[in-house]
Motif scaffolding. Structure first.
Motif, PDB file in Angstrom:
ATOM      1  N   LEU A 128      18.993  42.962  44.106  1.00  0.00           N
ATOM      2  CA  LEU A 128      19.976  43.618  44.961  1.00  0.00           C
ATOM      3  C   LEU A 128      21.240  42.777  45.063  1.00  0.00           C
ATOM      4  O   LEU A 128      22.364  43.296  44.970  1.00  0.00           O
ATOM      5  N   GLY A 129      21.081  41.473  45.248  1.00  0.00           N
ATOM      6  CA  GLY A 129      22.251  40.601  45.323  1.00  0.00           C
ATOM      7  C   GLY A 129      23.053  40.599  44.037  1.00  0.00           C
ATOM      8  O   GLY A 129      24.297  40.631  44.058  1.00  0.00           O
ATOM      9  N   ALA A 130      22.361  40.564  42.897  1.00  0.00           N
ATOM     10  CA  ALA A 130      23.058  40.576  41.609  1.00  0.00           C
ATOM     11  C   ALA A 130      23.833  41.871  41.410  1.00  0.00           C
ATOM     12  O   ALA A 130      24.971  41.868  40.913  1.00  0.00           O
ATOM     13  N   VAL A 131      23.243  42.993  41.802  1.00  0.00           N
ATOM     14  CA  VAL A 131      23.912  44.282  41.632  1.00  0.00           C
ATOM     15  C   VAL A 131      25.148  44.362  42.525  1.00  0.00           C
ATOM     16  O   VAL A 131      26.208  44.862  42.105  1.00  0.00           O
ATOM     17  N   ILE A 132      25.052  43.863  43.758  1.00  0.00           N
ATOM     18  CA  ILE A 132      26.207  43.901  44.662  1.00  0.00           C
ATOM     19  C   ILE A 132      27.316  42.990  44.141  1.00  0.00           C
ATOM     20  O   ILE A 132      28.485  43.382  44.057  1.00  0.00           O
ATOM     21  N   ILE A 133      26.959  41.751  43.795  1.00  0.00           N
ATOM     22  CA  ILE A 133      27.980  40.779  43.398  1.00  0.00           C
ATOM     23  C   ILE A 133      28.609  41.141  42.060  1.00  0.00           C
ATOM     24  O   ILE A 133      29.835  41.188  41.923  1.00  0.00           O
ATOM     25  N   VAL A 134      27.773  41.370  41.049  1.00  0.00           N
ATOM     26  CA  VAL A 134      28.277  41.603  39.694  1.00  0.00           C
ATOM     27  C   VAL A 134      28.640  43.068  39.482  1.00  0.00           C
ATOM     28  O   VAL A 134      29.701  43.385  38.918  1.00  0.00           O
ATOM     29  N   GLY A 135      27.765  43.981  39.939  1.00  0.00           N
ATOM     30  CA  GLY A 135      27.972  45.388  39.657  1.00  0.00           C
ATOM     31  C   GLY A 135      28.984  46.061  40.550  1.00  0.00           C
ATOM     32  O   GLY A 135      29.837  46.822  40.073  1.00  0.00           O
ATOM     33  N   VAL A 136      28.907  45.811  41.857  1.00  0.00           N
ATOM     34  CA  VAL A 136      29.815  46.490  42.792  1.00  0.00           C
ATOM     35  C   VAL A 136      31.135  45.734  42.896  1.00  0.00           C
ATOM     36  O   VAL A 136      32.185  46.198  42.443  1.00  0.00           O
ATOM     37  N   LEU A 137      31.082  44.549  43.500  1.00  0.00           N
ATOM     38  CA  LEU A 137      32.309  43.797  43.751  1.00  0.00           C
ATOM     39  C   LEU A 137      32.953  43.319  42.453  1.00  0.00           C
ATOM     40  O   LEU A 137      34.173  43.411  42.286  1.00  0.00           O
ATOM     41  N   GLY A 138      32.136  42.823  41.522  1.00  0.00           N
ATOM     42  CA  GLY A 138      32.685  42.338  40.266  1.00  0.00           C
ATOM     43  C   GLY A 138      33.373  43.427  39.470  1.00  0.00           C
ATOM     44  O   GLY A 138      34.430  43.198  38.874  1.00  0.00           O
ATOM     45  N   SER A 139      32.805  44.612  39.444  1.00  0.00           N
ATOM     46  CA  SER A 139      33.405  45.711  38.684  1.00  0.00           C
ATOM     47  C   SER A 139      34.740  46.139  39.283  1.00  0.00           C
ATOM     48  O   SER A 139      35.737  46.306  38.562  1.00  0.00           O
ATOM     49  N   VAL A 140      34.774  46.330  40.592  1.00  0.00           N
ATOM     50  CA  VAL A 140      36.005  46.800  41.226  1.00  0.00           C
ATOM     51  C   VAL A 140      37.105  45.754  41.102  1.00  0.00           C
ATOM     52  O   VAL A 140      38.266  46.078  40.816  1.00  0.00           O
ATOM     53  N   VAL A 141      36.766  44.485  41.318  1.00  0.00           N
ATOM     54  CA  VAL A 141      37.759  43.414  41.188  1.00  0.00           C
ATOM     55  C   VAL A 141      38.313  43.376  39.772  1.00  0.00           C
ATOM     56  O   VAL A 141      39.537  43.272  39.557  1.00  0.00           O
ATOM     57  N   ASN A 142      37.430  43.442  38.779  1.00  0.00           N
ATOM     58  CA  ASN A 142      37.875  43.435  37.387  1.00  0.00           C
ATOM     59  C   ASN A 142      38.808  44.607  37.109  1.00  0.00           C
ATOM     60  O   ASN A 142      39.871  44.447  36.491  1.00  0.00           O
ATOM     61  N   GLY A 143      38.436  45.780  37.553  1.00  0.00           N
ATOM     62  CA  GLY A 143      39.270  46.946  37.318  1.00  0.00           C
ATOM     63  C   GLY A 143      40.605  46.876  38.025  1.00  0.00           C
ATOM     64  O   GLY A 143      41.638  47.310  37.478  1.00  0.00           O
ATOM     65  N   MET A 144      40.634  46.331  39.240  1.00  0.00           N
ATOM     66  CA  MET A 144      41.889  46.224  39.976  1.00  0.00           C
ATOM     67  C   MET A 144      42.874  45.304  39.270  1.00  0.00           C
ATOM     68  O   MET A 144      44.095  45.513  39.343  1.00  0.00           O
ATOM     69  N   LEU A 145      42.377  44.276  38.591  1.00  0.00           N
ATOM     70  CA  LEU A 145      43.280  43.376  37.880  1.00  0.00           C
ATOM     71  C   LEU A 145      44.063  44.114  36.806  1.00  0.00           C
ATOM     72  O   LEU A 145      45.225  43.766  36.522  1.00  0.00           O
ATOM     73  N   TYR A 146      43.466  45.122  36.191  1.00  0.00           N
ATOM     74  CA  TYR A 146      44.148  45.867  35.140  1.00  0.00           C
ATOM     75  C   TYR A 146      45.253  46.767  35.678  1.00  0.00           C
ATOM     76  O   TYR A 146      46.040  47.320  34.894  1.00  0.00           O
ATOM     77  N   LYS A 147      45.312  46.939  36.982  1.00  0.00           N
ATOM     78  CA  LYS A 147      46.428  47.652  37.591  1.00  0.00           C
ATOM     79  C   LYS A 147      47.405  46.692  38.265  1.00  0.00           C
ATOM     80  O   LYS A 147      48.626  46.814  38.113  1.00  0.00           O
ATOM     81  N   ILE A 148      46.871  45.738  39.022  1.00  0.00           N
ATOM     82  CA  ILE A 148      47.732  44.888  39.835  1.00  0.00           C
ATOM     83  C   ILE A 148      48.544  43.929  38.975  1.00  0.00           C
ATOM     84  O   ILE A 148      49.752  43.764  39.169  1.00  0.00           O
ATOM     85  N   VAL A 149      47.899  43.266  38.001  1.00  0.00           N
ATOM     86  CA  VAL A 149      48.617  42.276  37.199  1.00  0.00           C
ATOM     87  C   VAL A 149      49.743  42.916  36.386  1.00  0.00           C
ATOM     88  O   VAL A 149      50.887  42.437  36.427  1.00  0.00           O
ATOM     89  N   PRO A 150      49.500  44.001  35.625  1.00  0.00           N
ATOM     90  CA  PRO A 150      50.629  44.628  34.918  1.00  0.00           C
ATOM     91  C   PRO A 150      51.739  45.097  35.854  1.00  0.00           C
ATOM     92  O   PRO A 150      52.921  44.972  35.526  1.00  0.00           O
ATOM     93  N   PHE A 151      51.344  45.643  37.020  1.00  0.00           N
ATOM     94  CA  PHE A 151      52.374  46.083  37.957  1.00  0.00           C
ATOM     95  C   PHE A 151      53.230  44.912  38.424  1.00  0.00           C
ATOM     96  O   PHE A 151      54.473  45.011  38.462  1.00  0.00           O
TER      97      PHE A 151
END
Length: 447
Positions: free
Chosen positions: A319-342
């Motif tokens: 459960l911890g791995a899914v939250i850290i890597v799957g939930v938070l890690g995925s959203v953070v990674n995806g946000m970088l592809y919008k925030i950094v170029p902007f």
């Protein structure tokens, strides 16, 4: 809720960018550490040194860095709450956070008491400085907050309180280990407040603003944005009180946990619906990362049932791995592809000075200035998303005790981190070349 951002309030590039650059670098470091230690962090108990080092490289180095940087940005442009002396605060907090995280990981790896005490001092100073600066900005600009920004500020305030609680518990445990004092039994509350309070609430608040703008979705339902950010802190507080009490039925605490799971599952379902019905026809890499994060969040519900009623000793780690890597890690990674170029596009645009509104010179600059979508190649971003999905699956299976997955966890994370480093590096190189072209064009005009 407003559907626009005041980009004129964007802080200097040096405020959020160093935090964002920590993300791929710490991901690479975590991958190297996982590859070096092998299956040990995944098959041992939660108090295993390599496991604790890996966990905090993720939660502090990757997730913490991204969320601290993003919060400085979103408060200014979405809420009209700029942090005073932002460049100095961000620079010092970033340096302390980076050094403290590295020292903490080293302390766990070797169980060095001096490193644990030093890390607690550095991290305590980093978070104290950051929280004090943000709290001062929230109070100072409380009357100038944009109309419609309440949906962001309520979960942000809850997330900051949760962060303070998480840090306080973490520092106390680190100092106890370092000084040889009795260790308080705060591991459960520390994890819960950190992941579901600080991480979950902050991402929820940002989704209320960022998804309608950058993913062109409908606005979140008003009852959800109004009540869910209030319900979750209340449930966390109730859980903490029940957990600290003795003689109460275990069912009471499990009921609160179930309500917390349902609250986040509701947010995930609404987010998935909004993403599925968005107005843009083709999904971007950021969209795919959000889908991954929300599907991982829904997977937490059966994992919680398995942990609570399945009598499985490894369910909590999965459960911890899914939250850290799957939930938070995925959203953070995806946000970088919008925030950094902007950010790079915005600051390149700000570097342009058109003398006397000369339309001819303006056209010259328009030819030089790349569009925001050009900064990171979409195909390369999608390939990195595929690598990240493999990381999520592999780390969850490794946490379940599958040895082949534990052996592959490190190399796969290295591949994903290398892809993110390459993509962000390409964006930075394009930004630097754009500034050089702007400088040449400006010099030609002045001559």
């Amino acid at each position: 809720m407003q559907r626009a951002l005041d980009f004129d309030k964007t802080p200097a590039l040096g405020v959020p960018l160093p935090f964002f650059l920590n993300v791929p670098l710490f991901a690479l470091l975590a991958g190297l550490l996982a590859a070096w230690t092998g299956p040990q962090p995944f098959v041992a108990t939660s108090w295993n040194g390599p496991a604790l080092a890996l966990t905090h490289l993720w939660t502090l180095g990757i997730l913490g860095s991204a969320m601290l940087g993003a919060l400085l940005q979103i408060l200014a442009v979405a809420c009209n709450v700029p942090v005073g002396a932002a460049r100095a605060v961000a620079g010092l907090a970033h340096a302390l956070l980076t050094a403290g995280t590295l020292l903490l990981a080293a302390g766990f790896l070797g169980w060095r008491t001096d490193a644990l005490v030093g890390a607690a001092v550095l991290l305590g100073a980093a978070f104290a400085l950051y929280l004090a600066a943000v709290a001062r900005a929230l109070w100072r600009h409380r009357r100038q907050v944009y109309k419609g920004a309440r949906e962001i500020l309520v979960p942000v305030r809850g997330a900051l309180i949760a962060l303070a609680c998480t840090v306080l518990m973490g520092l106390t445990m680190a100092l106890s280990l370092g000084l040889g004092l009795p260790l308080p039994d705060w591991l459960g509350p520390h994890v819960l407040w950190g992941l579901t309070g600080w991480g979950g609430l902050l991402l929820m608040g940002m989704s209320f603003q960022l998804l309608p703008i950058f993913q062109v979705t409908e606005i979140y339902p008003k009852p959800l944005t109004r009540w869910l950010p209030l319900l979750i802190p209340g449930l966390l507080l109730a859980w903490t009180m029940l957990n600290a009490s003795t003689g109460l039925p275990r069912l009471m605490r499990e009921t609160v946990e179930l309500l917390l799971v349902c609250a986040y599952a509701l947010w995930a379902c609404v987010t998935l619906h909004l993403l599925w019905t968005r107005k843009r026809p083709a999904p971007e890499a950021t969209t795919l990362f959000w889908f991954t994060g929300m599907l991982s969040l829904l997977a937490c519900a059966p994992l919680w049932i398995w942990m609570t009623h399945g009598h499985a000793p490894r369910a909590g780690m999965v459960l911890g791995a899914v939250i850290i890597v799957g939930v938070l890690g995925s959203v953070v990674n995806g946000m970088l592809y919008k925030i950094v170029p902007f950010l790079l596009w915005k600051h390149a645009q700000d570097a342009i000075v058109v003398p006397d509104g000369d339309p001819g010179q303006a056209r010259v600059y328009l030819k030089i200035l790349p569009k925001m979508a050009v900064y990171i190649n979409e195909r390369a971003a999608r390939l990195q998303w595929i690598a990240h999905v493999a990381v999520v699956l592999c780390w969850a299976l490794a946490a379940a005790g599958w040895i082949p997955a534990a052996k592959a966890a490190g190399p796969l994370l290295i591949v994903s981190a290398a892809g993110l480093i390459w993509n962000i590096g390409c964006a930075l190189r394009l930004y630097r070349r754009t500034l050089e072209k702007i400088a040449v064009a400006t010099q030609a005009v002045s001559d």
